[in-house]
Design an enzyme around this catalytic site. Sequence first.
Site, PDB file in Angstrom:
ATOM      1  CG  HIS A  80     -40.642 -23.716 -34.339  1.00 28.68           C
ATOM      2  ND1 HIS A  80     -39.602 -23.740 -34.416  1.00 28.68           N
ATOM      3  CD2 HIS A  80     -40.505 -24.863 -33.415  1.00 28.68           C
ATOM      4  CE1 HIS A  80     -38.103 -24.429 -33.918  1.00 28.68           C
ATOM      5  NE2 HIS A  80     -38.646 -25.380 -33.323  1.00 28.68           N
ATOM      6  CG  ASP A  81     -38.650 -23.466 -30.700  1.00 27.35           C
ATOM      7  OD1 ASP A  81     -39.544 -23.435 -30.166  1.00 27.35           O
ATOM      8  OD2 ASP A  81     -37.721 -22.975 -31.029  1.00 27.35           O
ATOM      9  CG  ASP A  90     -33.199 -29.158 -32.048  1.00 25.96           C
ATOM     10  OD1 ASP A  90     -34.053 -27.895 -32.178  1.00 25.96           O
ATOM     11  OD2 ASP A  90     -33.988 -29.245 -31.179  1.00 25.96           O
ATOM     12  CG  ASP A 114     -35.720 -29.031 -37.247  1.00 27.35           C
ATOM     13  OD1 ASP A 114     -34.417 -29.078 -36.947  1.00 27.35           O
ATOM     14  OD2 ASP A 114     -36.421 -27.845 -37.043  1.00 27.35           O
ATOM     15  CD  GLU A 154     -32.763 -24.068 -31.564  1.00 29.99           C
ATOM     16  OE1 GLU A 154     -33.763 -22.647 -31.313  1.00 29.99           O
ATOM     17  OE2 GLU A 154     -32.660 -24.608 -31.652  1.00 29.99           O
TER      18      GLU A 154
END
Length: 565
Positions: A320-321, A196, A96, A246
């Site tokens: 995870h968000d 990200d 990531d 993302e």
Amino acid sequence: MRDFKSSTIYQIYTRSFQDSSGSGQGDIRGVIRRLDYLRELGIDYIWLTPFFKSPQNDNGYDVADYLSVDPMFGTMEDVEELIAQAGKREIGCMFDMVFNHTSTEHAWFKKALEGDPAYMDYYIFRDGEPENPPTNWQSKFGGSAWEYVPHLKKWYLHLFDVTQADLNWDNPKVRRELEKVVLFWKEKGVRGFRFDVVNLISKPPLLEDDYEGDGRRFYTDGPHVHEYLQELTRNTGIDAMVTVGEMSSTSLDNCIRYSCPENRELSMCFNFHHLKVDYRGGDKWKLMEPDMAELKRLFMVWQEDMAKGDGWNAVFWCNHDQPRAISRFGDDRRYWKESGKMLATVIHMFRGTPYVFQGEELGMTNPCFESISQYRDVESTNYYQILQEQGCTAKEALYVIQNRSRDNSRTPMQWDGSRYAGFSDARPWIGIPENHTYINVEDEKKDPDSIFHYYKRLISLRKEYGVIQEGDIEFLHRSHPRILAYRRSDEENELMVWNNMGSTAAALPEPFGLWGWKLLIGNYEDEDGAGLGDDGVGKSWLRSLRPYESRVYIRNKTIENRKCE
Ligand code: TEU
């Protein structure tokens, strides 16, 4: 390693996957220990959330050194072993890359704070008076997006936490530094990357106040973003790898440009429009039941138009968000198993690359913590305060957090029914939902009808059938409020995917003739109403779908054609 169109990618929230050291925190050696599980599930790539050196103000998304491993997660040797051990199991590692910002603990930012002009130009500093930030932009975690540094008499931009300073991608030196980071991990044998919030990297030259929103319209999919991504890909040679960006608040046209092969930017994009259908007035902190019609509309548009433009979607419900999808779009009590499987079917039969977030394959739910002290995420604790300042009572604010907190997905992976769910021997850094006594890997592996086995089957079907990977997609009964139905087809096969996204039975607007179709997968144990003959081939009509029912039928076009000749 498999190409990304036939692959399924598994997201590991490193801190909550498996603790191997007894610290109560997940770590790299823990991931190594569980690789066989992932192989059994049929996973091709694992994306690990950041384990780099970090003060952990945003659980590792505040990176202080991109080239070293935070001791909390292990050592560089552990990471090298993970890459090797995963490779032996034909699993590729994706790391990531948090390149929109660094931690304020990063050496670059520290030098910037010392007033070194070369490093100040790594970030976005602006002159200004202490009481007057350069623009009215808001941080995504609440409050102003600017922080004043008195001794420099300047403000720096942070679209996220105050300890996450935005990098200045217009500075070529920054771009060269970040390329070095990619090459460092590529040389270690990593097979892909997740970038990200990568559509926020290019800020406009003139920063101006936003009188319509929080500033995002100025920096989202910004002026040079495609150019910078092309350059990054070209200079690091990552176009042969699996890359996913993302994309925050992005547009479809931009996602086509990010992911179409001829542009050589990324393999695919995450977008979040379908995960905002329960935001009242577009506000994450205002609750509302999911607007299923809008959800359907978004799926139709993104599936069909990305295909037309030769773009490629990452398809997903959870990360995870996000709160757990089963608690949000399904029914995590009465129809726990059915709705968990239905949600999986919707995504896994789509055109795109499916992502499974750890525990989703078990039907893990939101934990529904009873006190704010059980929440860990900086965004949740900030908004608990902000909501009360806006007039909510403490109880109301907690209720919103219970539904919207990012911690909903960050609870430890449920491996077994023991005290700490097989995640750790010590008390974990965050609480474990009580339902781990029956929602866990050990029990679900034993039950052939479990959500786990259903995911396993979906993952293997994608590998088996080209039509699932790349077939055309066309939606049917487009205005039906609950039935999500679509047809996939390629030269060889035709697939019909039926899903009832609601808690009550739904009649099909017109019966669907099953002659010649074979049931590929379905989420109800008994086959009542399926109209199947003894050979599993349909003999009659499909007229209705039970609560949260999914049925996927296939028919071979070549056999059909032969019959016609
Ligand atoms: O998230 C980016 C993002 O914009 C949203 O997920 C947002 O943080 C959230 O929904 C707020 O409502 C990425 C990471 O996935 C996240 O964990 C990080 O906190 C964030 O970037 C900053 O690096």
